[in-house]
Design a protein around this motif. Structure first.
Motif, short mmCIF file in Angstrom:
data_model
loop_
_atom_site.label_atom_id
_atom_site.label_comp_id
_atom_site.label_asym_id
_atom_site.label_seq_id
_atom_site.Cartn_x
_atom_site.Cartn_y
_atom_site.Cartn_z
N ASP A 57 0.81 -1.21 0.00
CA ASP A 57 0.00 0.00 0.00
C ASP A 57 0.85 1.27 0.00
O ASP A 57 0.35 2.37 0.19
CB ASP A 57 -0.95 0.00 1.20
N GLY A 58 2.17 1.12 -0.19
CA GLY A 58 3.04 2.30 -0.30
C GLY A 58 3.63 2.76 1.02
O GLY A 58 4.30 3.79 1.06
N ARG A 59 3.40 2.02 2.11
CA ARG A 59 4.05 2.41 3.36
C ARG A 59 5.48 1.89 3.36
O ARG A 59 5.81 0.92 2.69
CB ARG A 59 3.29 1.84 4.56
N PHE A 60 6.33 2.54 4.15
CA PHE A 60 7.73 2.16 4.20
C PHE A 60 8.11 2.03 5.67
O PHE A 60 7.76 2.87 6.49
CB PHE A 60 8.57 3.25 3.53
N GLU A 61 8.80 0.94 6.00
CA GLU A 61 9.24 0.73 7.38
C GLU A 61 10.69 0.34 7.40
O GLU A 61 11.17 -0.32 6.47
CB GLU A 61 8.44 -0.41 8.01
N THR A 62 11.38 0.70 8.46
CA THR A 62 12.75 0.26 8.56
C THR A 62 13.05 -0.15 10.00
O THR A 62 12.44 0.34 10.93
CB THR A 62 13.72 1.36 8.07
#
Lengths: 381, 355
Positions: free
Chosen positions: A226-231
């Motif tokens: 869905d276009g979220r980004f996590e690191t």
């Protein structure tokens, strides 16, 4: 605690995507803030089409960001010339390499280009760097071979040696494991791990090899559909359920205990208790899950009970009990077939507690009539 | 040939190979001055070249006004086409790219034909043949550039070398058809200027023609050599090149301009000479066993020159036959087998063709 290392690459509120004709742009990923640190191995994970490649292209300067910026050792990436960029950052792509008649050493020598003048005249220093790069990538024995003769794995190594010859502080690899068999994949990741540890290189690679990523990564970058980004660290993201959500799909589920995905034919949630010894237990669990059953810890919760023994010559003998009916066989493939048949019946009756065979079951059952109704013995050979 | 012995170290082998090629250029050049309808001994030729009068005045006239411009043109055109072919093969990432095969020469002919058939022979231009020739040259360069841009756009979209080849052949047909249409609407007297274009020739070149042809060819060949480093990196493909310090778009723009200029100028003066640009780079790679542009570009220039000198010798410069053939009917004998060889190799080596 020592001071935090200075990031080699940092993305600040980065927005990546495409510019269409007429000035309209389509953002694929937004609000990305992340860093690559020296000596760290970072894996970029995410489903196909989520924007991994677009993000990588933006990070290496092949594409302009739609918003935010990328800093390469403190300087804005798009303000650097192609040559300045190439001295600090090198890239290994999935593109097929069709260089014609060229030895691996010459190919690796092309990596020196950003440091050389118009006529590519090399000093001793450059030649030493080439030999070092060949050694570091484990490609020394390939040096005099023609590039067109190499296998996929060997070509991959040569291209990494070429990237190292650029003497970068960051190495970015786009799906380097895609065309390699399992052994080569593990070797490659081990090689990158070693390079990061020994040379302080910051390495970023995109991959679908979740298992390897979880084992080798210092840091994960997760791109959600869905276009979220996590690191974050691999363990943190696994425990928090982020990895599971990234790959959320109906056909797979994440096995927290094993740290990998399992593919269920259908998840029926049928409770089964297993008694088996390690190391068979691990594989029996996998087989049972593959058939759509849920291993449970206590016998009391289970409707089915499965006992597996090691017979001689490594063959597994299994025995399956269900409320008076029993079924046994050899080998886990047979077990999965037997379980899958049970699961199908359970599912089709829509009543998981039934204890009578559905009328049409007798007709479709193979070799019906050779055994008493009510047992499922003939389902295993 | 011992110079191509693989046991020698690559550097020596390369240097020896280039040296042999250079010697062959000089040898073929001299042969073309010596042989012809009138045989002139080598000593006499050298004497005339050194500024002597020669034993007979006719010898001096034949060598200086007919054979020397012809031989120089053969060297220049061959070298330019060889370099142009090597550049195109790397730019298009296609082993079969060449100005003639991809229709660039046809585009140049179309440009030239529009000027030749469209401009008035009785107007102010008719008195200024050099200016008129420059107009034709300019139009030929523009025509070549147009086809090159179109072909590159198609090559990017298609990717498949064989498809690009077909597209190039189609461009060639299309340009040829347009020229044919122009021919039908033109005055018969003007057609003479067009006749030699499709056959290719290095004869009929005057010293005043060479004043334009020589600097244009030399300038473009030298500029091409200066692009050897980025061209080497472009062997890895545009995306890799961009990450290895090459400013891909400017390099491509300069390289394509050079190819358009080479193909346009050569076509304007010599007509379309086929297959030299295709064959020369492959022969150099095959003989020297490498794709390094620092070697392939000068090598292609030398081999291109040798091929055109040889073709001209066979076509009409040998003095053994009375018939003089068009250059293209000879070059096709060299070019067509090379195309087939490349295609067959491509199949047998699972798509790997030495570029």
């Amino acid at each position: 605690m020592s001071a935090l290392p200075v990031p080699v690459v940092s993305a600040e509120n980065l927005c990546v995507g495409y510019k269409r004709r007429g000035g309209r742009s389509t953002a694929i990923l937004q609000g990305i803030s992340a860093q690559l640190l020296p000596g760290q191995l970072t894996f970029l994970l995410g489903p196909n089409g989520a924007g991994k490649s677009t993000l990588l292209r933006t990070l290496v300067g092949s594409q302009k960001p739609l918003g935010g910026r990328v800093l390469l050792s403190g300087e804005n990436l798009i303000a650097l010339s192609a040559r300045e960029r190439a001295k600090r950052l090198s890239v290994v792509l999935t593109d097929p390499v069709d260089v014609g008649l060229m030895t691996v050493r010459t190919l690796v020598g092309l990596g020196r280009s950003p440091h050389l003048g118009w006529f590519s005249a090399m000093a001793d220093d450059d030649r030493q760097t080439i030999e070092w790069a060949l050694r570091a990538a484990g490609a020394s024995q390939l040096a005099d071979r023609q590039v067109i003769e190499l296998s996929d794995g060997e070509r991959q190594r040569s291209m990494i040696a070429r990237a190292l010859a650029q003497r970068p502080s960051v190495l970015v690899l786009d799906e380097p494991t895609a065309f390699l068999d399992l052994t080569r994949r593990v070797e490659l990741i081990a090689l990158l791990r070693k390079l990061a540890d020994e040379t302080g290189l910051a390495v970023l690679l995109s991959t679908h090899d979740l298992d390897l990523a979880l084992r080798a990564a210092d840091q994960l970058w997760l791109v959600h559909a869905d276009g979220r980004f996590e690191t974050g660290g691999p363990e943190d993201l696994a425990v928090g359920g982020s990895i599971e959500r990234t790959y959320a799909a109906s056909e797979i589920s994440f096995d927290h205990a094993a740290g990998n995905f399992i593919l269920a034919r259908k998840s029926h949630g049928l409770p089964i208790a297993i008694s088996a010894a390690e190391p068979s237990l691990h594989w029996v669990r996998r087989a049972v899950r593959r058939a759509g059953f849920d291993p449970v810890a206590r016998d009391a919760d289970a409707k089915w009970r499965l006992a597996v023994h090691d017979a001689q010559q490594g063959a597994l003998v299994w025995k399956l009990d269900e409320a008076g009916c029993s079924n046994s066989g050899q080998g886990l493939s047979d077990l999965v077939n037997a379980l899958a048949a049970i699961a199908d019946t359970e599912h089709n009756n829509g009543d998981p507690t039934h204890d009578q065979i559905h009328p049409w079951y007798n007709d479709v059952r193979p070799a019906a009539g050779q055994s008493e109704p009510g047992t499922r013995k003939q389902l295993s050979k | 040939m011992s110079a191509f012995d693989p046991a020698l170290s690559p550097r020596i082998r390369t240097a020896a190979g280039l040296l042999v090629m250079a010697i062959l250029v000089i040898a073929c050049f001299l042969v073309l001055l010596v042989r012809g309808t009138v045989f002139i001994p080598l000593g006499e030729v050298i004497d005339v070249l050194a500024g002597g009068e020669g034993t007979r005045s006719i010898h001096r006239i034949i060598v200086m006004d007919a054979r020397l411009p012809k031989a120089i043109t053969a060297v220049l055109a061959g070298a330019a086409l060889g370099v142009g072919g090597a550049m195109m093969q790397t730019l298009f990432r296609n082993p079969l790219a060449d100005p003639y095969v991809l229709g660039v020469s046809s585009g140049a002919i179309l440009g030239a034909a529009i000027v030749i058939l469209g401009s008035s022979t009785t107007g102010w231009l008719s008195g200024l043949s050099v200016v008129r020739q420059l107009g034709i040259t300019g139009a030929a360069v523009a025509g070549a550039a147009m086809v090159l841009i179109l072909a590159l756009a198609f090559a990017r979209r298609l990717g498949n070398p064989a498809m690009v080849l077909i597209v190039g052949v189609m461009f060639g047909f299309l340009s040829g058809a347009l020229v044919d249409v122009l021919v039908y609407y033109a005055d018969p007297e003007r057609l003479q200027g067009l006749a030699t274009f499709t056959r290719g020739t290095v004869r009929d070149i005057t010293w005043s023609d060479l004043q334009v042809l020589a600097p244009a060819c030399l300038l473009t060949i030298v500029t091409a050599m200066l692009l050897a480093k980025p061209m080497n990196i472009l062997l890895l493909g545009e995306r890799y090149a961009a990450t290895m310090g090459v400013s891909v778009r400017p390099v491509q723009f300069v390289a394509l301009s050079i190819v358009a200029l080479l193909a346009g100028v050569v076509t304007a003066y010599c007509g379309a000479i086929g297959f030299i640009g295709l064959a020369a780079p492959h022969l150099v790679r095959g003989m020297l066993g490498q794709s390094d542009h620092f070697v392939v570009l000068p090598g292609s220039a030398l081999v291109g020159a040798i091929l055109v000198l040889l073709a001209e010798y066979v076509a009409g410069g040998n003095g053994l036959t009375d018939v003089t053939l068009p250059l293209n009917s000879v070059t096709a004998f060299i070019g067509a087998p090379v195309v087939l060889w490349v295609l067959l190799r491509r199949r047998s080596e699972a798509g790997q063709v030495p570029l």
